[in-house]
Design an enzyme around this catalytic site. Structure first.
Site, PDB file in Angstrom:
ATOM      1  N   ARG A 247      -8.241 -24.472   0.626  1.00 47.44           N
ATOM      2  CA  ARG A 247      -8.862 -25.751   1.000  1.00 47.44           C
ATOM      3  C   ARG A 247     -10.053 -26.040   0.074  1.00 47.44           C
ATOM      4  NH1 ARG A 247      -7.419 -28.379   5.824  1.00 47.44           N
ATOM      5  NH2 ARG A 247      -6.385 -26.613   6.769  1.00 47.44           N
TER       6      ARG A 247
ATOM      7  N   ASP B 120      -8.564 -18.758   4.302  1.00 46.74           N
ATOM      8  CA  ASP B 120      -9.457 -19.422   3.330  1.00 46.74           C
ATOM      9  C   ASP B 120     -10.805 -18.726   3.124  1.00 46.74           C
ATOM     10  OD1 ASP B 120      -7.467 -21.318   3.166  1.00 46.74           O
ATOM     11  OD2 ASP B 120      -8.432 -22.712   4.549  1.00 46.74           O
TER      12      ASP B 120
ATOM     13  N   LYS C 190      -1.960 -11.640 -25.769  1.00 46.88           N
ATOM     14  CA  LYS C 190      -0.540 -11.952 -25.598  1.00 46.88           C
ATOM     15  C   LYS C 190      -0.271 -12.855 -24.392  1.00 46.88           C
ATOM     16  CE  LYS C 190       0.914  -9.303 -28.924  1.00 46.88           C
ATOM     17  NZ  LYS C 190       0.838 -10.008 -30.199  1.00 46.88           N
TER      18      LYS C 190
ATOM     19  N   GLY D 274      -4.275 -23.461  10.830  1.00 46.56           N
ATOM     20  CA  GLY D 274      -3.324 -22.701   9.999  1.00 46.56           C
ATOM     21  C   GLY D 274      -3.266 -21.250  10.441  1.00 46.56           C
TER      22      GLY D 274
ATOM     23  N   ASP E 138     -13.522 -19.455   4.562  1.00 49.11           N
ATOM     24  CA  ASP E 138     -14.471 -20.560   4.354  1.00 49.11           C
ATOM     25  C   ASP E 138     -15.418 -20.761   5.537  1.00 49.11           C
ATOM     26  OD1 ASP E 138     -12.529 -21.390   6.134  1.00 49.11           O
ATOM     27  OD2 ASP E 138     -12.262 -23.373   5.256  1.00 49.11           O
TER      28      ASP E 138
ATOM     29  N   ASP F 222     -12.848 -23.627  11.411  1.00 48.40           N
ATOM     30  CA  ASP F 222     -13.938 -24.455  11.936  1.00 48.40           C
ATOM     31  C   ASP F 222     -13.455 -25.619  12.800  1.00 48.40           C
ATOM     32  OD1 ASP F 222     -12.881 -25.641   9.718  1.00 48.40           O
ATOM     33  OD2 ASP F 222     -14.794 -26.061   8.738  1.00 48.40           O
TER      34      ASP F 222
END
Ligand code: F6P
Length: 319
Positions: free
Chosen positions: A171, A127, A214, A11, A129, A103
């Site tokens: 992800r 991400d 609210k 990505g 990650d 990765d």
């Protein structure tokens, strides 16, 4: 080493262009040739490769996406696909490679290193990650995009006194949701790393209603499931109406923040330095604002560490 290649894979993430620019210019500055490999590993297999000059990477530091394009390539996961890639590297005389991605992209890089083509990985994904690095390129920009969207949602949520459920990417990693939730004061943050029942969420919504709140923002990391399912569960449990916003791919685009541009520049330049020093199979990372390196193989066996302190803080401040 006289010729190196650079590719982006998986990505895309804002800041990838700044990283490409850094690799190309740091390489040329040190007297080597840098080749752009287009469409990730797919372009490596088909030989979609072109030598890049200083001006080829001009005017891109501020642009989102990747000028090299990107792809997720199944063929490169096969022995046959990798052999085709190696033939192309030999044909162009490319001796080392910089892979910018996540990765999955690094797994391809490890294979290339094993086959005799030193590869250095740069973590580029919204991400956040990837284990071993405090930040990945693109995370900060995506975070700011999310915050901008939630600020806008908050305006209409308050006007209509509504509860909103906002789904963000990531992800299996909850960082985007958690950091955005903290930065935007979301009342509830649902991340895959921490389980929270619908009962607890409904209880919190009721508490808020009782003290005259609210609006209410529930942030859902996609790794938890769909925001629409959360909305259905809340409706079923408490007969409460909500509105759902799935932010989607808007989070992947846009001009990178200064933070991502600087990070990408530092990482890109270090990757070239490492290749020229004869290093291979390493990933560049940032830890405590220092650029460091790890063995990619080691990185791939670990899991990104979730920041429990930030999560706790976000909860504490959204009482
Ligand atoms: O890895 C980046 C990412 O945007 C994830 O957050 C998301 O799950 C995935 O890619 C979406 O992939 P695609 O663009 O292929 O739909």
């Amino acid at each position: 080493m006289k010729k190196i290649g650079v590719l982006t894979s998986g990505g895309d993430a804002p800041g990838m262009n700044a990283a490409i620019r850094a690799v190309v210019r740091a390489g040329i500055y040190r007297g080597i040739e840098v080749y752009g490999i287009y469409h990730g590993y797919r372009g490596l297999i088909t030989g979609n490769i072109k030598k890049l000059n200083v001006s080829d990477v001009g005017d891109i530091v501020q642009r989102g996406g990747t000028i090299l394009y990107t792809a997720r390539c199944e063929e490169f996961k096969t022995e046959e696909g990798r052999q085709k890639g190696i033939e192309q590297l030999k044909k162009f005389g490319i001796e080392g490679l910089v892979v910018i991605g996540g990765d999955g992209s690094f797994r391809g890089g490890v294979k290339l290193t094993e086959l005799g083509f030193p590869t250095i990985g740069i973590p580029g994904t919204i991400d956040n990650d990837i284990p071993g690095t405090d930040f990945t390129i693109g995370f900060d920009t995506a975070l700011n995009t999310i915050i901008d969207a939630i600020d806008k949602i908050r305006d209409t949520a308050t006007s209509h006194e509504r509860r909103f459920i906002v789904e963000v990417m990531g992800r299996g990693c909850g960082d985007l949701a958690m950091w955005a939730g903290l930065a935007d004061g979301a009342e509830t943050i649902m991340v895959p790393e921490k389980k929270e029942s619908i009962d607890t969420i409904v209880e919190r919504l009721n508490r808020g209603l009782q003290r005259g709140k609210k609006h209410n923002i529930i942030l859902v990391a996609e790794g938890v499931g769909s925001a629409n399912d959360v909305a259905d569960a809340i409706k079923a449990r408490a007969n409460m109406d909500t509105r759902v916003t799935v932010l989607g791919h808007v989070q992947r685009g846009g001009s990178p923040t200064a933070f991502d541009r600087v990070l990408a520049s530092r990482m890109g330049s270090r990757a070239v330095e490492l290749l020229l020093k004869g290093e291979k199979g390493k990933m560049i990372a940032v830890q405590n604002n220092k650029i460091v390196t790890h063995d990619i193989l080691n990185v791939l066996t670990k899991k990104h560490e979730f920041n429990n302190d930030l999560y706790k803080l976000a909860k504490e401040l959204s009482i």
